[in-house]
Design a protein around this motif. Structure first.
Motif, short mmCIF file in Angstrom:
data_model
loop_
_atom_site.label_atom_id
_atom_site.label_comp_id
_atom_site.label_asym_id
_atom_site.label_seq_id
_atom_site.Cartn_x
_atom_site.Cartn_y
_atom_site.Cartn_z
N ARG A 90 0.83 -1.21 0.00
CA ARG A 90 0.00 0.00 0.00
C ARG A 90 0.86 1.26 0.00
NH1 ARG A 90 -3.38 -2.99 3.87
NH2 ARG A 90 -5.31 -3.54 2.83
N ILE A 128 1.80 1.77 -3.49
CA ILE A 128 0.68 2.29 -4.30
C ILE A 128 0.52 3.79 -4.06
CG2 ILE A 128 -1.82 2.26 -4.62
CD1 ILE A 128 -1.73 -0.75 -4.15
N LYS A 129 0.63 4.15 -2.80
CA LYS A 129 0.51 5.59 -2.49
C LYS A 129 1.57 6.40 -3.21
CE LYS A 129 0.00 7.22 1.71
NZ LYS A 129 -0.09 7.30 3.19
N ALA A 149 0.69 6.67 -6.71
CA ALA A 149 -0.39 7.64 -6.90
C ALA A 149 0.17 9.06 -6.99
CB ALA A 149 -1.39 7.54 -5.76
N SER A 150 1.17 9.33 -6.14
CA SER A 150 1.74 10.68 -6.17
C SER A 150 2.54 10.90 -7.46
CB SER A 150 2.62 10.94 -4.93
OG SER A 150 3.79 10.15 -4.99
N SER A 152 0.09 11.48 -10.23
CA SER A 152 -0.45 12.83 -10.13
C SER A 152 0.54 13.83 -10.72
CB SER A 152 -0.75 13.15 -8.67
OG SER A 152 -1.24 14.45 -8.54
N PRO A 202 -5.41 8.74 -12.45
CA PRO A 202 -5.17 8.20 -11.12
C PRO A 202 -5.13 6.67 -11.13
CG PRO A 202 -6.86 9.89 -11.02
CD PRO A 202 -6.57 9.67 -12.47
N SER A 203 -5.92 6.06 -12.03
CA SER A 203 -5.96 4.60 -12.07
C SER A 203 -4.61 4.01 -12.46
CB SER A 203 -7.04 4.14 -13.05
OG SER A 203 -6.80 4.74 -14.30
N TYR A 258 -2.16 2.06 -9.94
CA TYR A 258 -2.17 0.62 -9.65
C TYR A 258 -1.35 -0.14 -10.67
CZ TYR A 258 -5.69 2.02 -6.35
OH TYR A 258 -6.34 2.63 -5.34
N SER A 296 -11.67 7.34 -10.95
CA SER A 296 -11.12 8.27 -9.97
C SER A 296 -10.78 9.62 -10.63
CB SER A 296 -9.89 7.69 -9.29
OG SER A 296 -8.94 7.31 -10.25
N ASP A 303 -8.28 13.09 -10.11
CA ASP A 303 -7.16 13.68 -9.39
C ASP A 303 -7.48 15.15 -9.10
OD1 ASP A 303 -4.82 14.61 -8.40
OD2 ASP A 303 -3.57 14.02 -10.11
N ARG A 309 -5.90 17.35 -7.48
CA ARG A 309 -4.80 18.31 -7.59
C ARG A 309 -4.47 18.67 -9.03
NH1 ARG A 309 0.13 17.69 -3.76
NH2 ARG A 309 0.68 15.95 -5.13
N ALA A 354 0.44 3.79 5.95
CA ALA A 354 1.39 3.12 5.07
C ALA A 354 2.32 4.19 4.55
CB ALA A 354 0.67 2.42 3.93
N HIS A 374 -3.90 11.17 0.48
CA HIS A 374 -2.69 10.45 0.87
C HIS A 374 -1.65 11.42 1.39
CE1 HIS A 374 -4.05 6.69 -0.74
NE2 HIS A 374 -4.07 7.09 -2.01
N VAL A 384 0.44 13.96 -0.75
CA VAL A 384 1.06 13.54 -2.00
C VAL A 384 0.02 13.24 -3.07
CG1 VAL A 384 3.19 12.67 -0.98
CG2 VAL A 384 1.23 11.13 -1.20
N ALA A 385 -1.22 13.00 -2.66
CA ALA A 385 -2.27 12.80 -3.66
C ALA A 385 -3.61 13.09 -3.01
CB ALA A 385 -2.23 11.39 -4.21
N LEU A 396 -7.62 12.57 -4.12
CA LEU A 396 -8.43 11.97 -5.18
C LEU A 396 -9.89 11.85 -4.78
CD1 LEU A 396 -6.06 8.89 -5.53
CD2 LEU A 396 -6.05 10.81 -7.12
N ILE A 413 -7.11 0.45 -2.78
CA ILE A 413 -5.96 0.34 -1.89
C ILE A 413 -6.32 -0.39 -0.58
CG2 ILE A 413 -6.23 2.56 -0.68
CD1 ILE A 413 -3.15 2.89 -1.05
#
Lengths: 361, 140, 425, 219
Positions: free
Chosen positions: A19, A22-23, A26-27, A30, A36-37, A40, B44, B46, B48, B75, B94, B102-103, B105, B114
């Motif tokens: 996780r 994944i985070k 995600a950043s 971005s 965003p998908s 994964y 989803s 974003d 930002r 995490a 996040h 950092v994100a 959504l 997640i």
């Protein structure tokens, strides 16, 4: 020490959860303006990716770019990405030196021919056949051409590699040029900046590793996601610009109030970079936040853009030719007046007094 | 006549203006919800990546409201996943280990991806649980 | 290029000077000069726009005296001035321009357009592109002495007639007289009252004056055709006469161009300042009036208005004098719209009245004067230019307007006390 | 060439070239015109012409009697356009800053909102005089390519300047660069077209006034 083959294993070794990864993805997604998908997919692909070979060649540079990347305050993941790649040659960072280093370079190039990522920082000297900058007795120009042949993609890191940078500044004694001026047949991503924002290079690498693609680039070869908007567009002082509130000196009331630095020479309106959003020094601030205008370091020829402290609307070079032009104009004028007077005089002396019969044709 | 300092002054910063972007976000969420229902496809947004003003964000927050679930996820830094007043619509924030965002959504899913543990992770958990049990049995 | 055209162009090269260069460079094609020109306002035809009348001159200036123009000419990019073009322009430069200078008075960038027309006529006449009517007038003035062909015996006959009429002697060639009086042939032929009026006024004022047997004709068709060489021949007679008779002042008659020719152009034509003064008769009368030497009795009671001759107001600076004089002898003097400095031309100045083929256009342009007159409906129209007077009379007759035209000097003479003995005799 | 390079060129090399050609052209043309000289007037003046030349320089800015009525568009449009242009050029804060930068001279500016309004008014007046030039037979008859061309090069700086300030159509930088470029175009063509009247106008009015003063014609 034995290296892990995939990032997943590396993470597990470090006790980092899926996780968390994944985070992080995600950043990155971005930042790179991926959907965003994609986070994964990225996490999955990156997890399984094999260590690609990366060759990093320094040319006419100041090591600022390397500093920027390696001193990045980001958590270990970015460092891990670097761990993940097989950085087979990086003069500054590698332990090997001299012939050993050269051998490592050639071995890596041979072994990974057609697959490695080539990172260049610094501009390429072309004057005197490239003699201004040599490594191991070979000019950068030669090294670049050789290394580029087997590269899958090239990342031009920093303003020097991207656009020629400071070595190219007037009068450019070494004949410095950008990587893209020499190499025409390989995909090149320019990551300009003096230095560039560290996370951009990890983002580009991550995308390359995940999807095998390079990010969408603008007409100057920069990732659109990062260089799509100007510093000015994203600047927190922008409302003052719109209201016409400008600091006139660095210590006036306006400066203290945090007004717009346009008149003090800020290049924000013409500089495409993400400083205003990603910021620097562990997201502490960026130059404008510290009270100094943007100098436009990620733009081509920023060094020669008319002075850091002169407003964009001001003449860069106050009327260099004015006096010469005025003298030349006066000289032309005087020459014509002599010619005119001669002509008029000739007409006068050729005058035939009109008599009555002359009125008829 | 009033003196100059008696004249009321109001300063409108761009953060107090609605740009109309937030409206579009709501419409997009509705579309995503329909796709989730019809085809099971998750979506989803974003936040930002959008040019939302402060006022837009406040407005959006108000429109989405709050649901029953709020998930905290630790995490590499804390994340907060909040169900909105519309089931299936999640607001995800996040943060990294230094508490930086950092994100940010909007996720449209029955459960944000997640949160669902990965098969491999469950398998590994299962294995380590069995090992644990074995060790306990052996230890007695 | 024909020899005459070559000569014309050479003359233009001589006359083009800094003001002309400045004027052409200043023109922004605003078209306001057209609004000031009665040939445009009455016909609505844009070709009568004053600055357009100078187009060939402008091109010669550009081709000869500007670097870019010379380069263009060398590269064959500029349109040369041709005989055919000048022929076409003859109507614009002569028939439809009376040198009235309204355009010069309104031009927002300050262009003295009529100054340029005058200079352009130098080249036009040298190239043989002047109208027959003016050529004839010049011919007669140079060879006979007067545009209407009047010779000294005719003047002497007039003198005798006036002497008989007034009982006063008309001095001829009287050396040392204060004033030398000039006549225009129109006055000799059409308005003989003028000479009598002068005799009586001078007598009353107690001034010495004389006519000159070698220079009685003041009009200068050379100025009208725009040829300095010929104008000089004509004006020199007057200068010689005045110097021979040692007079203090030469009086220009009621004729606009005669005044301009003598007062402003004369010294420049002969190339040295005059040793005598030149004054228009109205200026002299106004001086007399100021010194109380002009005594009149009685008043005109009908409604009078005054037509300002262009050469007196806009080109001569004589504006207030006629008004003061009229008010001394009239009770009901009214001003026309635009009178004074901005008065509209009669339509026949600058030699235009001598051009037969221009008559139709002249009459069309006269509608401007007609509307001015209709605005005040005068019983009589006073003026101070014999040429204006003839053109006005023609126009009024054509439009069947019953307004008699009178000269101001003779009108004043009518109010002199009858049979007054000269002072001191 | 990207925006910064474009802007750098127009405010550096481009401006140098434009100002150079402008100065060269102005001096060359002034010499070319006024060195032709004129003959001394030998006729006796009615009275000393004195300051009549200077008087005319100012007085010719006002319509002579009756003319305003005959051509209101030329006069009113002309006034609005010239005055508006002068205000926009000389009383807009960034322009004053520029002048100060070049010469060290400065003066108070008008509020930007007012300048903005003036720019719109000026453009409107220019469009009106253009329409007048197209519609009026005399103006159309007199017009050559140069008339349309000079209108355009005068209009463009106002338009691009206004658009840059308003952030219309193109990014500010590009618009600013286009604005400076259009001013450079104006500077380059000014000495060689009818726009040179901004200089010769004074000479022309002075000559005219001097002649009138010599004759005692009241102007």
């Amino acid at each position: 020490m034995e290296r892990s083959d995939t990032l997943q294993e590396k993470m597990e070794q470090n006790g980092m959860s899926r996780r968390t990864f994944i985070k992080y993805c995600a950043s990155l997604a971005s930042l790179m303006a991926l959907p965003p998908s994609a986070a994964y997919a990225m996490a999955e692909a990156l997890g399984k990716a094999k260590r690609p070979s990366v060759i990093w060649l320094p040319f006419q540079e100041c090591t600022g770019c390397t500093e920027s990347i390696t001193r990045s305050h980001s958590p270990s993941i970015e460092g891990m990405i670097f761990d993940m790649i097989s950085l087979d040659y990086q003069e500054t960072l590698m332990a090997a030196a001299g012939h050993q280093a050269e051998e490592a370079l050639h071995a890596a190039m041979k072994e990974n021919y057609g697959k490695y990522v080539l990172i260049i920082d610094g501009s390429v000297a072309t004057g005197l056949d490239g003699a201004y900058s040599c490594i191991a007795g070979r000019s950068n120009l030669e090294s670049l051409k050789e290394a580029a042949k087997g590269a899958a993609a090239i990342i031009a890191l920093g303003s020097c590699a991207s656009f020629g940078g400071i070595p190219k500044a007037n009068p450019n004694p070494t004949g410095a040029v950008a990587v893209s001026d020499i190499i025409k047949d390989k995909p090149i991503v320019n990551i300009p900046g003096c230095p560039p924002i560290p996370v951009v290079i990890t983002g580009v690498l991550a995308q390359f590793l995940t999807f095998g693609t390079l990010p969408e680039l603008d007409k100057l070869g920069r990732p659109k996601a990062v260089y799509g908007e100007t510093i000015h567009d994203r600047c927190y002082r922008r409302p003052f610009y719109d209201q016409g509130k400008f600091a006139k000196t660095f210590d006036d009331e306006g400066a203290r109030q945090g007004w717009c630095l346009f008149e003090l020479g800020c290049k924000g309106p013409v500089t495409y970079n993400a400083c205003a959003t990603t910021k620097w020094n562990d997201s502490t601030s960026f130059p404008i936040e510290s009270g100094h205008g943007c100098i436009g370091c990620s733009e081509p020829d920023f060094w020669d853009a008319g002075g850091f402290y002169k407003a964009l609307s001001m003449p860069a070079d106050p009327l260099k030719m004015a006096a010469t032009a005025a003298v030349a104009g006066a000289a032309v004028g005087v020459a014509i007046s002599f010619a005119n007077r001669a002509k008029k005089g000739a007409a006068k002396s050729a005058h035939e007094t009109t008599k009555l019969e002359d009125l008829e044709k | 006549m009033p003196s100059i300092d008696q004249i009321p002054i109001s300063i409108v910063s761009p953060d107090e203006m609605l740009t109309g972007q937030a409206d579009a976000v709501l419409t997009e969420i509705a579309g995503m919800l329909k796709r989730l229902l019809d085809d099971g496809i998750e979506g989803s947004i974003d936040l930002r990546g959008l040019a939302l003003s402060g006022a837009d964000r406040v407005w959006l927050e108000k429109q989405l409201g709050r649901g029953e679930v709020e998930i905290m996820l630790e995490a590499g830094g804390w994340s907060v996943l909040t169900e909105t007043a519309y089931p299936g619509v999640w607001k995800v924030m996040h943060r990294d280990d230094r508490d930086r965002v950092v994100a940010e959504l909007i996720e449209v899913a029955f459960v944000p991806a997640i949160i669902r543990p990965d098969n491999g992770d469950v398998k590994k958990g299962h294995e380590s649980l069995l090992l644990n049990l074995k060790a306990k049995t052996a230890g007695v | 290029m024909s020899a005459s055209l070559e000569k014309g162009v050479r003359v233009l090269k001589e006359v083009i000077d800094a003001p002309i260069a400045s004027y052409f460079n200043s023109c922004v094609h605003c078209g306001l000069c057209a609004e000031a020109c009665l040939f445009y306002t009455e016909t609505g035809d844009p070709k009568y726009t004053p600055i357009h009348k100078l187009e060939p001159l402008r091109r010669i200036y550009e081709q000869e005296y500007t670097l870019l123009g010379r380069l263009k000419k060398m590269a064959g990019l500029s349109k040369p001035v041709t005989d055919a073009e000048l022929d076409e322009w003859q109507e614009l430069v002569y028939n439809s321009c009376t040198l009235c200078a309204r355009c010069s008075a309104v031009c927002p960038v300050g262009n003295d357009i009529v100054y340029m027309v005058r200079k352009f006529r130098e080249g036009m006449s040298a190239a043989g592109h002047a109208p027959e009517g003016i050529k004839g007038a010049v011919n007669r003035t140079v060879s006979i002495g007067s545009p209407m062909g009047v010779k000294l015996p005719a003047v002497q006959a007039q003198m005798k007639h006036v002497e008989a009429d007034t009982g006063l002697t008309i001095p001829l060639d009287a050396e040392g007289a204060e004033y030398m009086v000039m006549l225009s042939s129109m006055e000799i032929i059409n308005f003989p009252e003028y000479l009598g009026a002068i005799a009586r006024i001078m007598h009353q004022a107690g001034k010495t004056w004389t006519l000159c047997s070698t220079a009685f004709e003041a009009t200068n068709a050379g100025i009208q055709i725009g040829n300095s060489d010929l104008a000089k021949v004509i004006v020199s007679r007057i200068v010689d006469g005045a110097e021979k008779l040692k007079v203090k002042t030469v009086i220009s008659p009621e004729c606009g161009h005669a005044y301009t020719a003598l007062r402003w152009e004369g010294a420049n034509l002969v190339g040295r300042p005059f040793t005598f003064e030149v004054k228009h008769i109205l200026e002299v009368l106004a001086e007399f009036q100021e010194k109380n030497l002009l005594k009149t009795e009685g008043f005109e009671t009908d409604k009078l208005t005054f037509h300002d001759p262009c050469q007196l107001v806009r080109r001569g600076g004589v504006v207030q004098q006629p008004r003061k004089l009229i008010n001394q002898i009239a009770k009901n003097f009214v001003e026309m719209p635009d009178s004074g400095f901005m008065n509209w031309c009669c339509g026949g100045g600058g030699g235009a009245s001598a051009i037969e083929e221009g008559e139709e256009l002249r009459l069309e342009a006269f509608r401007k004067k007609k509307s001015q007159l209709e605005a005040v409906k005068p019983d009589r129209l006073v003026t101070a230019c014999a040429n204006c007077r003839i053109v006005l009379e023609e126009g009024l007759e054509h439009y069947q307007m019953d307004i008699p035209v009178v000269g101001l000097t003779e009108m004043i003479a009518e109010h002199l006390p009858e049979r007054q003995k000269p002072e001191g005799s | 060439m990207n925006e910064l390079q474009f802007l750098t060129w127009v405010r550096g090399t481009g401006l140098n070239i434009a100002v150079g050609i402008f100065l060269l052209g102005v001096l060359w043309r002034l010499f070319e015109i006024y060195s032709l000289g004129r003959k001394q007037d030998l006729s006796a003046p009615r009275h000393a012409s004195g300051a009549s030349g200077f008087h005319t320089i100012f007085r010719r800015s006002l319509p002579p009697p009756g003319m305003l009525k005959r051509s209101p568009v030329s006069y009113i449009g002309g006034y609005v356009f010239h005055i508006g242009l002068a205000i926009v050029v000389f009383l807009f804060a960034p322009h004053i800053l520029l002048i100060k930068n070049l010469t060290g001279l400065s003066w108070p500016a008008l509020p930007s909102q007012f300048i903005d309004l003036m720019a719109v008014v000026t453009m409107a007046a220019m469009v009106v005089v253009l329409v007048d030039r197209i519609n009026k037979p005399v103006k159309r008859f007199l017009s050559t390519f140069e008339d349309w061309f000079t209108w355009t090069v005068t209009f463009l700086p106002v338009l691009t300047g206004w658009m840059a300030v308003q952030h219309l159509l193109l990014p500010y930088t590009t618009m600013l660069a286009l604005h400076i470029l259009s001013v450079e175009l104006l500077l380059v063509v000014l000495p060689f077209t009818k726009l040179f009247h901004v200089f010769t106008l004074f000479g022309s009015r002075w000559y005219n006034g001097k002649v009138n003063g010599h004759k005692g014609v009241p102007v």
